[in-house]
Design an enzyme around this catalytic site. Structure first.
Site, short mmCIF file in Angstrom:
data_model
loop_
_atom_site.label_atom_id
_atom_site.label_comp_id
_atom_site.label_asym_id
_atom_site.label_seq_id
_atom_site.Cartn_x
_atom_site.Cartn_y
_atom_site.Cartn_z
N ASP A 164 -16.90 68.08 -33.93
CA ASP A 164 -17.74 69.01 -33.17
C ASP A 164 -17.22 70.43 -33.34
OD1 ASP A 164 -19.28 70.49 -31.45
OD2 ASP A 164 -19.31 68.97 -29.89
N ALA A 227 -29.18 59.62 -29.21
CA ALA A 227 -29.38 61.06 -28.94
C ALA A 227 -30.85 61.43 -29.10
CB ALA A 227 -28.49 61.88 -29.84
N ARG A 228 -31.39 61.34 -30.31
CA ARG A 228 -32.81 61.59 -30.56
C ARG A 228 -33.21 60.88 -31.85
NH1 ARG A 228 -33.32 62.41 -26.04
NH2 ARG A 228 -34.03 64.26 -24.94
N ASP A 252 -31.94 54.11 -29.47
CA ASP A 252 -32.63 54.11 -28.18
C ASP A 252 -34.03 54.71 -28.32
OD1 ASP A 252 -32.64 53.48 -25.48
OD2 ASP A 252 -31.68 55.32 -24.81
N GLU A 257 -42.11 51.45 -37.45
CA GLU A 257 -41.48 50.91 -38.68
C GLU A 257 -40.12 50.28 -38.40
OE1 GLU A 257 -42.78 54.04 -37.94
OE2 GLU A 257 -42.08 55.26 -39.61
N HIS A 269 -35.60 53.62 -25.08
CA HIS A 269 -35.10 54.83 -24.40
C HIS A 269 -34.62 54.52 -22.97
CE1 HIS A 269 -35.58 59.47 -23.74
NE2 HIS A 269 -34.34 59.10 -24.00
N GLY A 271 -31.31 54.79 -22.11
CA GLY A 271 -29.98 55.39 -21.87
C GLY A 271 -29.79 55.92 -20.47
C1 MLT Z 1 -31.74 63.08 -22.12
O1 MLT Z 1 -32.24 63.95 -22.81
O2 MLT Z 1 -30.96 63.33 -21.19
C2 MLT Z 1 -32.06 61.65 -22.39
O3 MLT Z 1 -32.92 61.48 -23.46
C3 MLT Z 1 -32.43 60.86 -21.21
C4 MLT Z 1 -33.81 60.94 -20.70
O4 MLT Z 1 -34.42 61.97 -20.66
O5 MLT Z 1 -34.33 59.89 -20.30
#
Ligand code: MLT
Length: 297
Positions: A164, A227-228, A252, A257, A269, A271
């Site tokens: 980082d 993360a994304r 997540d 696909e 999603h 998390g």
């Molecule tokens: C976030 O951006 O903190 C995560 O994707 C969690 C969410 O928004 O559900």
């Protein structure tokens, strides 16, 4: 201050809006917006709007440039859901190591069959996997979530490397001293058995895990993306899984696909979808708006 919620926001946060704060259903009347995952890019931002608070870490659903032009302050809630996400990353790492899901599905498919315990002893090798202890984990992004993943992974006996270039002093203080410094992404790619992504989605990071970067990784690497989704090139990861370069991809973020692709563990999603994280995010987001409303003229 009049506020509107574009998504359900936990009441423990909203209850902090007492005297002087009023909820409106109409965005055009709002001074402030609370949002979770609703996409705001195509929304008209009313002239009276002066703040957006995202109950979550990522801000890619918010038109930051448009907000900056209009002088709208944008907040997120860094760290408020970090524990929830960290716990799911660790679960993802275990699911990517052993075929727990395959084993559970097999057991369900055998419901009612005779001598199931004996059969299981015969079949279980199909679902075997490896342990985390002693494996090298590369963490890309040492923000609130990355440092928590690093510290837990270290407690699990993993050899942890962090990358980082923008790490904050505060984050560095919280990091276990056993975590090793990776000076470049290539160091992570070349050495790690597991790679987990904890960076925001920006033009710079979009699709940075792709055929070219995967080619630099160790064979049978396991990749975790909580993360994304757009950080990873979907076609390239599917190809890398098909030819065995990548052993597993736990994410997540759903994409059609990916759902049935070999070696992919797709989670919808989840998390930060815990009452604890939702409460923490709501409280922090409302606090931020209240603090701003005190100084806003
Ligand atoms: C976030 O951006 O903190 C995560 O994707 C969690 C969410 O928004 O559900």
């Amino acid at each position: 201050m009049k506020y509107t919620c574009l998504n359900p926001i936990a009441s423990v946060g909203l209850d902090q809006f007492t005297e002087g704060y009023e909820k409106t259903e109409k965005m055009e009347d709002a001074d402030a917006v609370l949002v979770r995952s609703a996409a705001m890019h195509d929304l008209e931002l009313p002239d009276g709007l002066y703040a957006v608070a995202r109950a979550g870490a990522g801000v890619n659903n918010i038109p930051l440039d448009k907000c900056a032009e209009k002088g709208i302050v944008v907040f997120n809630t860094p760290g408020a859901n970090a524990n929830g996400v960290k716990e799911l990353v660790i679960a993802g790492m275990l699911l990517a190591s052993r075929d727990i899901i395959g084993g559970v599905e097999w057991a369900k498919s055998e419901a009612g069959s005779e001598d199931i315990a004996k059969k299981a002893e015969k079949e279980k090798k199909k679902f075997a996997g490896c342990e985390l202890m002693g494996k090298k984990l590369g963490i890309i992004g040492l923000g609130a979530i990355g440092i928590q993943v690093a510290n837990v992974a270290e407690c699990l006996g993993m050899d942890v490397y962090g990358y980082d270039p923008y790490i904050s002093v505060d984050a560095a203080w919280k990091l276990s001293r056993a975590v090793k410094h990776a000076a470049t992404l290539d160091d992570i790619y070349a050495n790690c058995d597991y790679i987990t992504l904890h960076v925001p989605l920006t033009d710079e990071t979009r699709g940075f895990i792709n055929a070219e970067t995967i080619a630099k990784m160790k064979n049978s690497v396991r990749i975790l993306n909580f993360a994304r989704g757009e950080l990873v090139n979907t076609g390239d990861i599917i190809n890398a899984l098909a030819d065995g370069k990548v052993a597993a991809y736990a994410t997540d973020f759903l994409k059609d696909e990916l759902i049935d692709a070999t070696g992919v563990i797709t989670i919808p999603h989840l998390g930060a979808s815990t009452p604890e994280s939702e409460d923490n995010c709501a409280v922090m987001a409302v606090d931020e708006l209240k603090d701003l409303s005190l100084i806003h003229i």
